[in-house]
Design an enzyme around this catalytic site. Structure first.
Site, PDB file in Angstrom:
ATOM      1  CG  ASP A  76       3.762 -17.220   2.583  1.00 28.81           C
ATOM      2  OD1 ASP A  76       4.032 -18.415   2.347  1.00 28.81           O
ATOM      3  OD2 ASP A  76       4.435 -16.265   2.111  1.00 28.81           O
TER       4      ASP A  76
ATOM      5  NE  ARG B 156      11.006 -14.790  -8.951  1.00 35.42           N
ATOM      6  CZ  ARG B 156      10.990 -15.654  -7.957  1.00 35.42           C
ATOM      7  NH1 ARG B 156      11.008 -15.225  -6.714  1.00 35.42           N
ATOM      8  NH2 ARG B 156      10.949 -16.950  -8.175  1.00 35.42           N
TER       9      ARG B 156
HETATM   10  C1  SAM Z   1       8.324 -22.807  -1.540  1.00 34.00           C
HETATM   11  S1  SAM Z   1       7.018 -22.152  -0.588  1.00 34.00           S
HETATM   12  C2  SAM Z   1       6.532 -23.556   0.364  1.00 34.00           C
HETATM   13  C3  SAM Z   1       5.022 -23.723   0.429  1.00 34.00           C
HETATM   14  C4  SAM Z   1       4.544 -24.983   1.143  1.00 34.00           C
HETATM   15  N1  SAM Z   1       4.937 -24.990   2.526  1.00 34.00           N
HETATM   16  C5  SAM Z   1       5.032 -26.222   0.458  1.00 34.00           C
HETATM   17  O1  SAM Z   1       5.839 -26.951   1.001  1.00 34.00           O
HETATM   18  O2  SAM Z   1       4.586 -26.498  -0.661  1.00 34.00           O
HETATM   19  C6  SAM Z   1       7.896 -21.138   0.589  1.00 34.00           C
HETATM   20  C7  SAM Z   1       7.037 -20.036   1.206  1.00 34.00           C
HETATM   21  O3  SAM Z   1       7.739 -19.480   2.312  1.00 34.00           O
HETATM   22  C8  SAM Z   1       7.404 -18.115   2.392  1.00 34.00           C
HETATM   23  N2  SAM Z   1       8.393 -17.393   3.220  1.00 34.00           N
HETATM   24  C9  SAM Z   1       9.670 -17.049   2.916  1.00 34.00           C
HETATM   25  N3  SAM Z   1      10.239 -16.370   3.919  1.00 34.00           N
HETATM   26  C10 SAM Z   1       9.299 -16.291   4.907  1.00 34.00           C
HETATM   27  C11 SAM Z   1       9.280 -15.702   6.211  1.00 34.00           C
HETATM   28  N4  SAM Z   1      10.342 -15.056   6.705  1.00 34.00           N
HETATM   29  N5  SAM Z   1       8.152 -15.800   6.944  1.00 34.00           N
HETATM   30  C12 SAM Z   1       7.061 -16.451   6.459  1.00 34.00           C
HETATM   31  N6  SAM Z   1       7.019 -17.020   5.237  1.00 34.00           N
HETATM   32  C13 SAM Z   1       8.128 -16.944   4.468  1.00 34.00           C
HETATM   33  C14 SAM Z   1       7.373 -17.668   0.938  1.00 34.00           C
HETATM   34  O4  SAM Z   1       6.626 -16.490   0.766  1.00 34.00           O
HETATM   35  C15 SAM Z   1       6.764 -18.890   0.250  1.00 34.00           C
HETATM   36  O5  SAM Z   1       5.389 -18.742   0.032  1.00 34.00           O
END
Ligand code: SAM
Length: 268
Positions: free
Chosen positions: A139, A37
């Site tokens: 996010d 990445r």
């Molecule tokens: C796998 S996705 C899940 C999306 C959705 N909630 C779902 O279940 O399909 C995880 C998301 O968490 C976000 N994320 C990771 N660490 C975070 C943080 N400290 N604060 C806010 N968002 C975060 C990532 O950027 C990512 O978009």
């Protein structure tokens, strides 16, 4: 194409950075992911090593290359109506009993590119009729939030949307937009997105009746999870619901919550 190699020390630098800023716990197995990445950024800046990139990134102002690194090191996998049982529960156990009177507030607290928030929006609009509701999506990644705000998706990614909702809430792209879908403006207007880092104080977001915190806890260690869940419970209305992902658990960290069904909790 030249393949960069990351040393153990370099990996440690990024591991510590992403833990400190996002709470994400990168295991040793994520070395290949980090290498692939971030390599494009080394190429972009014509750098020879990850250490050079790390120094450049760290010297950048907030929102600059630091944000690019955060965007690249988060995993944003998501899709419409993911984990359908949650949507059935939402419809049958919560929305069917919602009396209205006040605005129902829902938070998609790690919304990624918005599919989760718009799935909830379609269901709310369909089931609640004229009752008032609003959705907030947030996010840590600014790249995915931009996509969420546009509400514009590839047709390859819409399998989960019920046919009736496709007709009712989605516009099929034509001409240069062929192969894409745009969420209807009326629906988009009730869904807002803003950056929120769950690891930091949450700020003045108000209280929510329902919070979706799905498929993000898996990236955190126990201490970070506990802190995040505690903060979110403070932002819930009494009797409000918290949804987590089916592969996640709040074992030992659900103070102030009772289990309704596995992965769905209610504020006491
Ligand atoms: C796998 S996705 C899940 C999306 C959705 N909630 C779902 O279940 O399909 C995880 C998301 O968490 C976000 N994320 C990771 N660490 C975070 C943080 N400290 N604060 C806010 N968002 C975060 C990532 O950027 C990512 O978009």
């Amino acid at each position: 194409m030249y393949q960069f190699k990351i040393t153990d020390d370099e990996f440690k630098l990024f591991k510590e950075f992403i833990y400190e800023h996002a709470g994400i716990n990168l295991s040793e197995q994520k070395k290949t992911l980090v290498t692939s990445r971030l390599s494009k950024r080394l190429r972009h800046f014509s750098l020879d090593s990850f250490k050079e990139y790390f120094d450049l990134m760290l010297a950048s102002p907030e929102g600059g290359e630091r944000q690019v690194t955060i965007d690249l090191l988060t995993t944003n996998e998501t899709y419409f109506f993911r984990e359908p049982k949650h949507f059935a529960f939402l419809e049958n156990e919560i929305l069917s009993q919602w009396k209205g009177g006040k605005t129902l507030r829902v938070w998609s607290a790690a919304s990624s590119s918005g599919e989760e928030a718009y799935s909830i929006a379609m269901l709310l609009d369909d089931v609640l009729g004229g009752k008032r509701w609003e959705i907030f999506g947030s996010d840590i990644s600014s790249r995915v939030l931009k996509k969420a705000q546009q509400g514009h998706y590839s047709l390859q990614r819409i399998d989960g949307i019920p046919k009736e909702y496709l007709r009712k809430y989605c516009l099929k792209g034509v001409g240069e937009h062929e192969g894409t879908l745009l969420i209807e403006k009326q629906l988009r207007q009730k869904v807002s997105f803003a950056p929120v880092n769950l690891k930091r104080p949450l700020g003045n977001v108000g209280l929510f009746d329902i919070i979706f915190l799905r498929n993000v806890l898996i990236y955190f260690d126990m201490e970070t999870k506990r802190k995040i869940v505690k903060q979110l419970v403070e932002k819930m209305q009494p009797g409000g619901y918290l949804f987590i992902g089916h592969s996640e658990s709040l074992k030992e960290i659900h103070d102030g919550l009772e289990t309704v069904i596995p992965t769905v909790y209610r504020k006491i």
